[in-house]
Design a protein around this motif. Structure first.
Motif, short mmCIF file in Angstrom:
data_model
loop_
_atom_site.label_atom_id
_atom_site.label_comp_id
_atom_site.label_asym_id
_atom_site.label_seq_id
_atom_site.Cartn_x
_atom_site.Cartn_y
_atom_site.Cartn_z
N ASP A 874 -15.14 -13.84 0.73
CA ASP A 874 -15.34 -13.94 -0.57
C ASP A 874 -14.09 -13.32 -1.28
O ASP A 874 -13.74 -12.10 -1.10
N LYS A 875 -13.31 -14.24 -1.46
CA LYS A 875 -11.59 -13.60 -2.10
C LYS A 875 -11.89 -12.67 -3.23
O LYS A 875 -11.11 -11.70 -2.99
N ALA A 876 -12.72 -12.76 -4.20
CA ALA A 876 -12.67 -11.88 -5.33
C ALA A 876 -13.08 -10.19 -4.71
O ALA A 876 -12.34 -9.40 -5.07
N ALA A 877 -14.23 -10.40 -3.92
CA ALA A 877 -14.66 -9.13 -3.41
C ALA A 877 -13.60 -8.45 -2.47
O ALA A 877 -13.36 -7.30 -2.49
N GLU A 878 -12.82 -9.43 -1.71
CA GLU A 878 -11.83 -8.84 -0.66
C GLU A 878 -10.65 -8.33 -1.50
O GLU A 878 -10.10 -7.16 -1.04
N THR A 879 -10.52 -9.01 -2.57
CA THR A 879 -9.18 -8.50 -3.37
C THR A 879 -9.61 -7.27 -4.07
O THR A 879 -8.56 -6.38 -4.02
N ALA A 880 -10.74 -7.04 -4.57
CA ALA A 880 -11.12 -5.78 -5.27
C ALA A 880 -11.12 -4.78 -4.06
O ALA A 880 -10.63 -3.50 -4.30
N ARG A 881 -11.74 -4.84 -2.98
CA ARG A 881 -11.66 -3.92 -1.92
C ARG A 881 -10.31 -3.52 -1.57
O ARG A 881 -9.97 -2.09 -1.59
N LEU A 882 -9.30 -4.41 -1.16
CA LEU A 882 -8.02 -4.25 -0.86
C LEU A 882 -7.30 -3.32 -2.02
O LEU A 882 -6.25 -2.40 -1.80
N SER A 883 -7.53 -3.76 -3.15
CA SER A 883 -6.77 -3.12 -4.38
C SER A 883 -7.21 -1.74 -4.46
O SER A 883 -6.54 -0.98 -4.70
N LYS A 884 -8.63 -1.41 -4.21
CA LYS A 884 -8.95 -0.07 -4.06
C LYS A 884 -8.36 0.72 -3.15
O LYS A 884 -7.98 1.84 -3.34
N GLU A 885 -8.11 0.20 -1.94
CA GLU A 885 -7.64 0.74 -0.82
C GLU A 885 -6.24 1.19 -1.10
O GLU A 885 -5.59 2.13 -0.76
N LEU A 886 -5.47 0.31 -1.64
CA LEU A 886 -4.07 0.26 -2.05
C LEU A 886 -3.92 1.40 -3.04
O LEU A 886 -2.93 2.22 -2.77
N GLU A 887 -4.76 1.35 -4.12
CA GLU A 887 -4.60 2.58 -4.91
C GLU A 887 -4.87 3.89 -4.56
O GLU A 887 -4.04 4.88 -4.89
N LYS A 888 -5.64 4.12 -3.30
CA LYS A 888 -5.92 5.53 -2.93
C LYS A 888 -4.70 5.60 -1.94
O LYS A 888 -4.36 7.09 -1.99
N LEU A 889 -4.11 4.90 -1.45
CA LEU A 889 -3.16 4.88 -0.50
C LEU A 889 -1.87 5.34 -1.19
O LEU A 889 -1.17 6.23 -0.86
N ASN A 890 -1.67 4.83 -2.33
CA ASN A 890 -0.60 5.17 -3.15
C ASN A 890 -0.59 6.64 -3.87
O ASN A 890 0.43 7.32 -3.92
N LYS A 891 -1.80 7.14 -4.06
CA LYS A 891 -2.01 8.22 -4.42
C LYS A 891 -1.56 9.33 -3.25
O LYS A 891 -0.80 10.17 -3.54
N GLU A 892 -2.07 9.28 -1.99
CA GLU A 892 -1.56 9.88 -0.86
C GLU A 892 -0.19 9.68 -0.41
O GLU A 892 0.43 10.95 -0.39
N LYS A 893 0.42 8.66 -1.17
CA LYS A 893 1.79 8.29 -0.74
C LYS A 893 2.64 9.37 -1.85
O LYS A 893 3.84 9.85 -1.38
N ASP A 894 2.47 9.22 -3.16
CA ASP A 894 2.97 9.96 -4.10
C ASP A 894 2.97 11.23 -3.89
O ASP A 894 3.76 12.33 -4.18
#
Length: 940
Positions: A874-894
């Protein structure tokens, strides 16, 4: 197994009691077996277990258990040291609580009081050793003040005196005014403190000139005998030989020239007070000045200064100004400075950092003091000594000839540096607890040295005798333990224990006592037995806290190993940390440090996890930054072994395991694990032989967890369910054989859990020929049984599994989803497909000539084989999941970016913390790249 769940507290006490009651710790005394012996560095009787003990006892017990399993006649000899100063302080403090002191009781009653205390409270550390699993022969346990050791001490003292190697003299020593005794360098801690440098004017006699002398101890000028300048200092060459008027006194002292003076430091003039400074003592000796003592033994100013020569003879006495007499040295300092100022002799006072020597027991500033003491000569050759060598030279030669080897070898340099600059040893202490010096005096002061008072009286005739009140330095008796613990009574002694266990195989100790104990044992053993005390000296590093700081109460970072074994809640932990602080004002800091390190208290890890942690740190000579969280990882390792044993037990109990069937088939998986076992046996055996406990622990951990539990046990499930009974039988046999061998390999480091599990596994494996794993044979390696082809096959298979797992991760396929795998031209893996389906969680695995066309399925390459997983996403669901994970990761990185960019952080923060942050940031950046790559694929 007694329980389905691993609980260290349920098994540890049970098995230790079993081992001890069955006499497994005792040597066999088999003359046909090689011997292994090890002397426990005797801990202080006042002591409790600390992390240093936990570390070196893990090493010593590991070696002892290893050689015992190898069939050696093995003895680990335990004992405790009477710890003269420490023990006397403990009992005196108890008396003080009753408003009493030792003088109220008298010497005999006070010593009785200490023996009573020792009986009740003095054996704490031996009980804690049992908690650590130490397999020492308790039947050989000694105490350095027990009767056999006391006889040996007297014998050695008398023989050294008869050989002209012990003498009494007046010398400068470290003096603790609170304890009222000489102390060794080891008992002196030099701390950098804020002080002052006083610049004092000394008038030149018959001249208007003055010289400026800088000192950090103005009170000692009352004992000045000279002022020195460097002989090549042209500024003051014209003053050499002239006289100075010593301020505040009516004495004249000379200006002398000596190379000790640093012309670049201070004013270029140095006051020389040989009775109150070690460096000045050497200068005075070179110039044969007098020695003027101005302090009594409590560091108060004497009413009359005592003047001696360097042979200790009294030359004269003179009055000290009455206003200073009886003042404590620091009160006298204050008044002297005031008087110098009043007489316009004080030029200036500057702040100055200085190293202040303090007694480690009292915190009192140590005073160099001229006192009558007993000394042992290091450089003289004993009377009628057939070797023609001094006691120090014998010890130097023992190391130079490799009779004694240091591990790591670089500690030889430290040993030689000390030994080549050795001074005579002050062996007397002004205490009541200890080995009283076997010397008696008549009314004329003549001394009689003898083994007993009766023997001394025979020497003295009818003269009335009084025994010397001093006791021997604790290190004197502990220097004799290599032979005093094995039945030695005199130089003609012969016992089976001396023959079997001297020299011992290895001494395990810290670098800080190489001179104070290691060197002295070598000196005493070579001199009295003609043998070295041990063959190897394994020097381990210091155990520090997780930030690399030395563990101390003042830092609030002390960890009690028993707390790690049993666990402890935070309030009780804080109470333990702050009890008995020398500086109670530091308690808030300690509480803060404790809460930071143990926010929820300490969990119960058990002895085996603690020991495995210690072993994993034990690389040669390296100090240890102990992080208690490592214990958590090895507690999990214990759980892993426990659960693996339960799995094996459930699958083999009551089943045919083919123990006597030589015709069972063997898969490449079985051949691989058997081959890896042989390699692991080789690695662990070599590691124990070379004192590399870290490598032994690493090899055991990786083989047991990564290869046996994570790979073989999972692959065994395929073979057990294959429907082929012969393969299933072979698998059960392999499961048992490998696990039983792992338990024996791990036993020296993890004794309790391995015994508990071995009692279950050994009967099933047909190997219970002994009652305990600790006397089971050490696993022998058979290099000819290593199947290189099976190793290569397994390496390729593991690469394939990991490739598929990575492919699943890239595609975002969850663990519960099973997908079909296609392998292009993967015929080499045909025999592995049943295993691959289980480990890679596949619905099917098919070998094809060409991969199917599928634009959404990425392709991976492994060993020249192209792989494809096909699954509906499910491309839409997987895109949403990865985007959320990327957002969390960016906060930790910042957040990490901001921390590392903060001004001064990189320079001021501990290096290991900076490195940890940088590594964490790099990992986040790498993960960010992978997520972005997956998102790009989903856009196609």
């Amino acid at each position: 197994m007694s329980s389905t769940k691993y609980d260290p507290q349920q098994i540890e006490q049970k098995w230790y009691q079993n081992w001890e009651e069955n006499g497994y710790f005792r040597p066999s005394m088999d003359k046909n077996a090689p011997s292994f012996s090890i002397q426990l560095p005797p801990p202080n009787v006042t002591g409790t277990l600390h992390m240093g003990h936990a570390f070196n006892q893990t090493i010593m017990d590991g070696l002892t258990r290893y050689y015992r399993m190898k069939g050696y006649n093995t003895a680990w000899i335990p004992g405790s040291d009477h710890a003269g100063i420490a023990t006397q302080i403990v009992v005196e403090r108890q008396l003080a609580e009753q408003n009493k002191n030792r003088h109220d009781l008298g010497r005999e009653a006070f010593v009785d009081e200490i023996w009573a205390w020792k009986k009740i409270s003095g054996n704490t550390i031996t009980e804690q050793m049992r908690r650590m699993g130490c397999s020492v022969d308790w039947s050989l346990e000694y105490f350095t003040m027990d009767e056999p050791r006391a006889k040996v001490v007297s014998e050695v003292f008398v023989r050294l005196f008869e050989q002209g190697l012990i003498y009494r003299g007046k010398r400068l020593v470290n003096w603790d005014p609170i304890l009222g005794t000489a102390v060794s360098d080891l008992e002196v801690i030099s701390e950098e403190e804020d002080g002052h440098m006083w610049h004092i004017r000394y008038p030149v006699v018959d001249s208007d000139d003055t010289v400026i002398v800088a000192t950090t101890r103005p009170e000692t000028l009352l004992g000045d005998v000279a002022v020195a300048v460097h002989p090549e200092d042209e500024r003051f060459a014209h003053l050499i030989g002239k006289k100075l008027m010593l301020p505040l006194t009516n004495r004249q002292i000379p200006i002398i020239a000596d190379e000790y003076v640093d012309p670049e430091f201070g004013t270029g003039f140095v006051k020389i007070t040989p009775a109150h400074d070690f460096n000045d003592y050497e200068v005075g000796k070179r110039h044969q000045t007098a020695l003027i003592n101005v302090f009594d033994l409590t560091a108060k100013i004497l009413p009359q200064a005592q003047v001696f020569d360097f042979q200790g003879q009294v030359l004269e006495a003179f009055d000290i100004p009455e206003k200073y007499a009886g003042l404590d040295r620091f009160a006298a300092r204050k008044l002297i400075v005031e008087d110098l100022k009043a007489q316009e002799l004080l030029i200036e006072v500057k702040p100055h950092k200085l190293m202040t020597p303090r007694g480690d027991r009292t915190g009192s500033v140590i005073e160099p003091m001229l006192t009558d003491q007993w000394f042992m000569s290091m450089s003289e050759i004993g009377k009628d000594d057939p070797t023609g060598k001094s006691i120090a030279q014998k010890a130097i030669d023992a190391v130079a000839s490799n009779e004694v080897k240091f591990i790591p070898e670089n500690w030889v340099n430290t040993y030689n540096q000390w030994m080549n600059n050795i001074q005579d040893w002050c062996i007397s202490r002004q205490l009541w607890w200890g080995h009283q010096i076997p010397a008696w005096y008549d009314e004329t002061g003549k001394v009689y040295v003898a083994r007993t008072q009766e023997e001394a009286q025979q020497q003295a005739g009818s003269n009335k005798l009084t025994r010397d009140a001093d006791v021997l330095d604790t290190w004197f008796s502990s220097a004799l333990v290599p032979f005093s613990t094995l039945g030695w009574e005199n130089e003609s002694s012969k016992t089976p224990q001396l023959d079997a266990f001297l020299p011992s195989s290895v001494l395990v100790t810290g670098y800080e006592i190489i001179f104070f104990w290691v060197a002295r044992m070598i000196m005493m053993s070579t001199h009295f037995t003609g043998k070295v005390p041990f063959k190897d000296v394994y020097i381990h590093g210091m155990v520090r806290d997780h930030e690399g700081k030395k563990m101390s109460k003042s830092e609030g970072n002390v960890i009690d190993p028993v707390d790690l074994i049993d666990g402890i809640d935070l309030p009780l932990l804080l109470q333990k940390r702050t009890t008995g602080l020398r500086r109670p004002e530091k308690a808030p800091t300690i509480i803060k440090a404790t809460e930071k390190q143990f926010p929820d208290g300490i969990p119960a890890y058990g002895t085996d996890a603690l020991r495995f942690s210690m072993a994993s740190y034990a690389s040669l000579g390296r100090s240890i930054n102990f992080d208690f969280k490592r214990c958590e990882g090895y507690r999990n390792f214990c759980n892993k072994l426990w659960n693996a044993t339960r799995f094996v037990q459930m699958n083999v109990e009551g089943q045919d395991c083919g123990l006597d069937d030589a015709n069972l088939p063997s898969s490449f998986v079985d051949e691989w694990i058997h081959s890896r076992l042989q390699q692991t046996k080789q690695t662990v055996t070599e590691a124990f032989d070379t004192y590399r406990f870290d490598l032994a622990a690493q090899a055991i951990y990786e083989f047991a967890w990564n290869e046996y539990c994570d790979w073989y046990v999972e692959l065994a499930k395929v073979q057990l369910q294959s429907g082929d009974e012969k393969y299933a039988t072979a698998t059960r046999r392999t499961l048992l054989h490998i696990l039983e061998s792992i338990l024996r390999l791990a036993h020296p480091i993890m004794p309790f859990i391995t015994e508990e599990l071995w009692q279950t596994v050994a009967p099933l494996a047909g190997k219970k020929r002994t009652q305990s794993i600790m006397i089971a044979p050490w696993p022998k390696a058979y290099p000819d049984r290593i199947n290189q082809e099976a190793l290569a096959q397994m390496t390729a298979f593991q690469e394939l599994v990991n490739t598929v797992r990575n492919l699943r991760g890239e595609m975002g396929i969850g663990p519960a989803v099973k997908a079909p795998l296609f392998l292009e031209n993967g015929q080499a893996f045909a025999h592995t497909l049943p295993y691959l389906k289980l480990l890679a969680r596949l619905s099917d695995a098919t070998i094809v000539d060409k991969l199917p066309e599928n634009e959404d399925a990425p392709v991976a390459i492994c060993a020249q084989t192209r792989l494809m997983l096909i699954v509906e996403i499910d491309k839409a669901a997987e895109t949403a999941r990865l985007s959320k994970e990327l957002e969390k990761l960016n906060k930790e990185k910042d957040k990490l970016d901001a921390k590392l960019s903060k001004p001064g952080y990189l320079d001021k923060a501990p290096a290991h913390l900076v490195q940890k942050d940088q590594e964490q940031l790099a990992a986040l950046v790498e993960k960010e790249g992978k997520i972005k790559a997956q998102l790009e694929k989903l856009k196609i």
